[in-house]
Design a protein around this motif. Structure first.
Motif, PDB file in Angstrom:
ATOM      1  N   VAL A  95       0.856  -1.187   0.000  1.00 44.64           N
ATOM      2  CA  VAL A  95       0.000   0.000   0.000  1.00 44.64           C
ATOM      3  C   VAL A  95       0.892   1.237   0.000  1.00 44.64           C
ATOM      4  N   THR A  96       0.851   2.008  -1.076  1.00 44.91           N
ATOM      5  CA  THR A  96       1.661   3.221  -1.211  1.00 44.91           C
ATOM      6  C   THR A  96       0.748   4.399  -1.550  1.00 44.91           C
ATOM      7  N   TRP A  97       1.317   5.598  -1.445  1.00 45.58           N
ATOM      8  CA  TRP A  97       0.505   6.785  -1.721  1.00 45.58           C
ATOM      9  C   TRP A  97       0.043   6.816  -3.169  1.00 45.58           C
ATOM     10  N   TRP A  98       0.922   6.360  -4.086  1.00 45.55           N
ATOM     11  CA  TRP A  98       0.541   6.422  -5.493  1.00 45.55           C
ATOM     12  C   TRP A  98      -0.514   5.365  -5.842  1.00 45.55           C
ATOM     13  N   SER A  99      -0.495   4.233  -5.137  1.00 49.56           N
ATOM     14  CA  SER A  99      -1.531   3.222  -5.392  1.00 49.56           C
ATOM     15  C   SER A  99      -2.892   3.710  -4.914  1.00 49.56           C
ATOM     16  N   VAL A 100      -2.894   4.446  -3.800  1.00 45.17           N
ATOM     17  CA  VAL A 100      -4.150   5.030  -3.314  1.00 45.17           C
ATOM     18  C   VAL A 100      -4.624   6.121  -4.266  1.00 45.17           C
TER      19      VAL A 100
ATOM     20  N   SER B 290     -10.161  -5.889  -1.599  1.00 46.63           N
ATOM     21  CA  SER B 290      -8.788  -6.020  -2.094  1.00 46.63           C
ATOM     22  C   SER B 290      -8.013  -4.746  -1.738  1.00 46.63           C
ATOM     23  N   LYS B 291      -6.763  -4.890  -1.444  1.00 51.00           N
ATOM     24  CA  LYS B 291      -5.932  -3.724  -1.153  1.00 51.00           C
ATOM     25  C   LYS B 291      -5.728  -2.917  -2.433  1.00 51.00           C
ATOM     26  N   PRO B 292      -5.262  -1.680  -2.345  1.00 52.43           N
ATOM     27  CA  PRO B 292      -5.278  -0.793  -3.518  1.00 52.43           C
ATOM     28  C   PRO B 292      -4.762  -1.397  -4.814  1.00 52.43           C
ATOM     29  N   LEU B 293      -3.583  -1.999  -4.791  1.00 52.53           N
ATOM     30  CA  LEU B 293      -3.068  -2.588  -6.024  1.00 52.53           C
ATOM     31  C   LEU B 293      -3.918  -3.775  -6.464  1.00 52.53           C
ATOM     32  N   GLY B 294      -4.503  -4.489  -5.508  1.00 48.71           N
ATOM     33  CA  GLY B 294      -5.411  -5.572  -5.848  1.00 48.71           C
ATOM     34  C   GLY B 294      -6.667  -5.058  -6.521  1.00 48.71           C
ATOM     35  N   ALA B 295      -7.190  -3.918  -6.036  1.00 52.03           N
ATOM     36  CA  ALA B 295      -8.370  -3.316  -6.656  1.00 52.03           C
ATOM     37  C   ALA B 295      -8.058  -2.857  -8.080  1.00 52.03           C
ATOM     38  N   LEU B 296      -6.868  -2.302  -8.272  1.00 48.57           N
ATOM     39  CA  LEU B 296      -6.465  -1.904  -9.626  1.00 48.57           C
ATOM     40  C   LEU B 296      -6.341  -3.118 -10.541  1.00 48.57           C
ATOM     41  N   SER B 297      -5.876  -4.213  -9.985  1.00 54.24           N
ATOM     42  CA  SER B 297      -5.799  -5.447 -10.768  1.00 54.24           C
ATOM     43  C   SER B 297      -7.186  -5.930 -11.170  1.00 54.24           C
ATOM     44  N   ILE B 298      -8.149  -5.852 -10.265  1.00 54.12           N
ATOM     45  CA  ILE B 298      -9.521  -6.270 -10.576  1.00 54.12           C
ATOM     46  C   ILE B 298     -10.111  -5.357 -11.654  1.00 54.12           C
TER      47      ILE B 298
ATOM     48  N   THR C 225      -3.392  -9.930  -7.164  1.00 56.30           N
ATOM     49  CA  THR C 225      -4.088  -9.300  -6.031  1.00 56.30           C
ATOM     50  C   THR C 225      -3.404  -9.629  -4.708  1.00 56.30           C
ATOM     51  N   GLY C 226      -2.144 -10.081  -4.794  1.00 55.76           N
ATOM     52  CA  GLY C 226      -1.344 -10.272  -3.581  1.00 55.76           C
ATOM     53  C   GLY C 226      -1.484 -11.637  -2.954  1.00 55.76           C
ATOM     54  N   HIS C 227      -1.727 -12.666  -3.776  1.00 57.98           N
ATOM     55  CA  HIS C 227      -1.889 -14.010  -3.238  1.00 57.98           C
ATOM     56  C   HIS C 227      -0.896 -14.967  -3.885  1.00 57.98           C
TER      57      HIS C 227
END
Length: 1003
Positions: A645-650, A814-822, A862-864
């Motif tokens: 979780v980073t500022w740019w992913s949010v 899903s965490k931010p990068l996971g949501a972007l992946s979805i 998504t981090g799995h």
């Protein structure tokens, strides 16, 4: 008009009956697969048989020693990794150099304290570690699943021994102890706290401290207990939520440091202090596997008296080289604590113990020799009482034990041979432990083969049902299958029950007999109608024809992908890199799509350009998604983790909240379907939910990184802001999003309109009508024409809204990068549907395989991974503070399997996308069933391959680290995919769309 209405009703009734037949048959197929998975799992992951023998002091072998300590304080700091407790020069990590008290006491008072590296046995989950720390036995892999359903320990342990010897046990902290030892803990001194809310860092720890210090300081209360157990959870929870390198970890370690100082000040001279971790944590803060960071924990023992009389040689052997972190520390196994603490407190050693006394805790070699001999006798007694004949008849161990006994009787009084006797004792214990580890998993090949056979037959049946039998016959045969399966299943139950009652097999439980009877009955029930109509040669021909159905280069590619994906389970290296293989397969498909479209000169140029753009979109999005990954330990330096979780992913979440609806809108525009329900979903509903998701994770990021503390507000207001206002706001957002997306939106979708619009337009007058006004008056004015916009994609455009509803919920969990992946997955699906339509891949083998690969790629992105530590337990508490069924479980399912859920929901679009209404809805339904079961077939083949190779490699070095977790993932996915496809995709989704379109446009 009346006849048309009647025909429409009849067609609707036929559609419902046909659908119900399909539904029940698929339900029986799923049941057969579940039975096969259960049998294989029962055969592969057997629980350890535990002798119900309890040691006692009257036994000659277990004659108790005089206790060295009257009392003991046992403090467990969950996930206290060893490097958390030792100095690390020059490190700026938050988890280093913030818990110095243990190391300082050990170096300054070596005769009063011991600090050791404490090695856990995998799996490194809290429940299994507590079992090992109290019984001295080895856990079994399947016990990891019971970490959230702790059963009372039914084997000998030192907590039970305390109870049997009228010792009072006080407890406070992690309620896992309550589940395991409730009957042995003093009910007046029992203070358990809920343990699984990993977002709560302080409730359990504060509860421990509130009850710990009064029991130590107050003489009246101090007299009420003999052993005090406290289990802190803050360190573990911070690791799960933030990872170890977070500023809150420093604060928590500092707190633990101060509390240990207080305990030492308050304890008396006759008390033994034990501070330990039950396991460590990896770089992400998780645990459950067997990496060194997860296995290496801490053991510290302290007494105010000079009871640990280590000689100089021992002190030198334990000297620390801080420049080489973790290399020169003496290590002991966690099970070694069991005989050690039992002997120090004057208790009999638990019968099933496999550990060895810790040298440093005994003041001389003479005493160590005595206790070592005692433990060896206990271990041999355990061997002789074992249910496993291999342990009893191991000649090497029997000879070594006989050699030790004879030499001990001859030389035990001679100091010259004391160290040799100790070495022989250690050798015997080590060899026995290693041999027991080799028998850790005892496989029942009968169950394994039976499970594999049922799964293989289920594959044959579902393949035959979905592809080989013509659609018209399938709809009529559904009820033939149902009658046959039900009759044969009942017969199987009766026969298996009769056999069980007559034979009463001692090694087979009634539920196994009944399940086996049902499984065999289902096999016969499915087989009978097929063999009644078709020959075996025809069946073989039709199954083979499935793989070359509509065979062309794309079918060949699909077949290659299928074979390669199944074969990865033959090698641990390929299993490790499955994420990269899935991304490569998808990218290769996109590149081949570009070549195919560009080289097809028969296609209009505009369509070719648009097709190439879709392929480029598919490839680019696939490549971007593949850059998001969580590395496995085995991937080593070849993988760089990017999932955090980073500022740019949010920030990208907010950008995505605006642009993703526009992207989906552009696909709807291509089919002129952006009407009626579509704008309502895209402009308002979906965008609002995405914005709420972005807001949630923005607040979460600010809270995690201490942004509110950096605003230099007053302490009380900051505390109120973070612990009350922000927390309540996040809970409100998550509950609103999940309620709207899973309940309100789906209800509205089921009752709402289709994505069509009727456009009325007046025809332009021609030259004749202008020159002859009188003629137009005689003929009357021309009526306006009506055009149904969105007609060509009426099924697909309406159905895709259901996919969007679930996507919103999955993005939240899903965490931010996971949501972007979805979000990328949605674009991949839409791009593939357009490519599929252009290349005519609707009924090609490649289509369900690409969908399956999309699910796997986004599972990894998504981090799995197929490992226990990669499970993101913290998302379970998005919507509530405590575990609450079913909300906690829904969060975990959506987070871990969101990509598979979306793919299962979207698979009917292969048939429904860009298809106009038809007066033959049963034919459309049959095609949907065919493509749906093709996805089940694909996953069944993967599961079957995984099960076969896992069984084959059951003695492989990496079986529990790589093969077993992967087969368990396949087993869970097999069940999940069946459930989602049958109950949500078909029953709720396809049934509604086909019925509504048929009701409106049926002729």
């Amino acid at each position: 008009m009346i006849q048309g209405t009647t025909r429409s009703r009849i067609r609707q009734q036929k559609l419902r009956i046909t659908f119900f037949g399909y539904f029940l048959v698929l339900l029986f197929f799923a049941s057969l697969q579940v039975i096969s998975i259960v049998f294989f799992t029962q055969g592969f992951l057997l629980s350890r048989e535990v002798p119900d023998i309890i040691s006692n002091c009257s036994d000659e072998v277990q004659a108790c020693l005089v206790p060295k300590f009257e009392k003991a304080i046992v403090l467990v700091i969950d996930a206290l990794r060893f490097d958390f407790a030792i100095p690390v020069e020059g490190s700026e990590m938050f988890y280093h150099n913030n818990f110095p008290i243990l190391y300082e006491l050990h170096t300054n008072q070596p005769q009063k304290s011991v600090l050791l590296k404490f090695i856990a046995d995998p799996p490194t989950t809290t429940l299994q570690r507590l079992k090992g720390l109290t019984t001295g036995s080895l856990p079994t892999f399947i016990d990891a699943g019971s970490n959230f359903n702790g059963d009372e320990i039914d084997e000998d342990n030192w907590v039970l021994q305390l109870y049997n010897h009228n010792k009072s046990v006080a407890f406070m902290g992690d309620d896992t102890w309550q589940a395991l030892f409730k009957k042995y803990i003093n009910p007046q001194l029992n203070f358990p706290y809920p343990s699984l809310n990993v977002w709560d860092f302080h409730t359990v720890d504060n509860g421990v401290l509130e009850n710990l210090h009064p029991l130590l300081k107050d003489p009246q209360k101090s007299s009420k207990w003999d052993v005090l157990i406290g289990h802190f959870l803050g360190v573990d929870h911070i690791g799960h939520r933030y990872g170890p390198n977070h500023h809150t970890m420093k604060e928590k370690l500092n707190q633990m440091n101060e509390e240990i100082k207080k305990v030492i000040e308050e304890m008396d001279d006759s008390t033994l202090l034990v501070v330990m971790g039950d396991h460590g944590m990896d770089s992400t803060g998780n645990h459950g596997g067997d990496s060194s960071d997860e296995l290496e924990s801490t053991l510290f023992m302290y007494t105010k008296k000079k009871n640990f009389q280590m000689n100089k040689q021992k002190v030198k052997a334990n000297a620390y080289d801080i420049s080489k972190l973790g290399t020169n520390y003496r290590t002991v196994n966690q099970i070694d604590l069991v005989p050690t603490i039992s002997l120090l407190l004057g208790l009999p050693i638990p019968h099933n113990n496999l550990g060895f006394p810790i040298d440093e805790l005994f003041e001389s070699d003479k005493v160590l020799n005595q206790v070592s001999y005692k433990v060896v006798q206990q271990i041999n007694q355990f061997r002789m009482n074992s249910n496993n004949e291999k342990i009893i008849k191991n000649q090497e161990l029997n000879d070594k034990y006989a050699f030790l006994i004879s030499n001990y009787e001859r030389f035990s009084g001679n100091k010259k041979y004391t160290s040799d006797l100790i070495s022989i004792s250690k050798s015997f214990q080590y060899d026995n432990l290693e041999y027991c580890k080799s028998l850790w998993a005892r496989f029942d090949m009968k169950f394994i083969v039976f499970g594999l056979s049922l799964l293989a037959l289920s594959f044959v049946f579902i393949l035959t049902y979905s592809r080989s039998i013509p659609s018209v016959r399938v709809s009529t045969m559904s009820f033939e299958f149902l009658g046959s399966v039900i009759a044969m299943s009942l017969l199987g139950i009766v026969l298996s029950l009769s056999i069980y009652i007559v034979l009463m097999p001692h090694n087979l439980m009634l539920r196994h007999c009944l399940a086996g009877g049902v499984g065999i009955g289902m096999v016969i029930g499915f087989w009978a109608p097929i063999m009644d109509r078709f020959s075996v040669n025809w069946l073989i021909h039709q199954i083979f024809d499935f793989f070359i159905y509509n065979f062309n280069s794309w079918s060949f590619m699909g077949l290659i992908y299928l074979v390669l994906h199944c074969l990865i389970f033959a090698s641990n290296s390929y299993v490790i890199w499955e994420d990269k293989m899935a991304s490569f397969f998808l990218s290769m498909f996109g590149v081949c799509g570009i070549i195919s479209i560009a080289s097809n000169t028969k296609t209009p140029q505009e369509s070719r350009i648009l097709g190439i753009l879709h392929c480029l979109t598919f490839v680019v999005v696939t490549r971007l998604i593949s850059m998001v990954n969580l590395c496995r330990e085995e991937q080593g330096d070849y993988c760089r983790p990017t999932f955090e979780v980073t500022w740019w992913s949010v920030l990208l979440l907010h950008v995505m909240a605006y642009f993703l609806p526009l992207v989906i809108k552009s696909f709807y525009r291509l089919t002129n379907s952006y009407h009626s329900a579509a704008p309502l979903w895209m402009k308002s509903g979906f965008r609002f939910l995405l914005f709420m998701n972005a807001t949630y994770w923005t607040l979460e990021y600010m809270d995690d990184n201490g942004i509110f503390e950096k605003l230099h507000l007053s302490t009380s207001f900051t505390h109120f802001l973070t612990n009350n206002l922000i927390k309540s706001f996040k809970l409100a957002i998550s509950r609103i999003v999940l309620f709207i997306s899973l309940v309100l939106a789906n209800y509205g979708w089921s009752r709402g309109p289709l994505c069509v619009k009727i456009d009325f337009s007046n025809p332009e007058p021609n030259e004749d009508s202008k020159s002859s006004p009188d003629d137009s008056q005689e003929l009357g004015e021309e009526k306006p024409t009506a055009t149904i916009l969105g007609y060509e994609n009426i099924y697909g455009s309406s159905y895709f809204l259901l996919v969007i509803n679930f996507a919103a919920a999955i993005m939240l969990t899903s965490k931010p990068l996971g949501a972007l992946s979805i979000a990328g997955l949605l674009v991949q699906i839409l791009s593939f549907l357009e490519i599929m339509d252009l290349l005519d891949l609707r009924r090609n083998l490649i289509s369900p395989i690409i969908f399956g690969l999309l699910a796997y790629q986004n599972f990894f992105s998504t981090g799995h991974q197929a490992t226990i530590p990669s499970i993101q337990w913290d998302v379970a508490f998005l919507t509530n503070d405590d575990i609450m069924f079913p909300f906690t479980h829904i969060n975990l399912v959506l987070n871990n399997f969101g990509s598979f859920i979306l793919v299962c929901l979207a698979i009917p679009l292969v048939i429904l996308w860009r298809v106009p209404p038809t007066n033959k809805p049963i034919a459309v339904l049959s095609q949907v069933i065919s493509i749906t079961t093709s996805l089940i077939t694909y996953q069944t083949l993967l599961s079957l391959s995984s099960f076969i190779f896992t069984a084959h490699f059951r003695r492989h070095l990496m079986v529990w680290k790589i093969f077993a977790p992967r087969f368990m993932l396949n087993g869970v996915l097999q069940v999940l995919i069946n459930v989602v496809l049958i109950f949500i995709t078909l029953w709720f989704g396809v049934n509604k769309v086909l019925s509504q379109v048929n009701r409106i446009f049926g002729k």
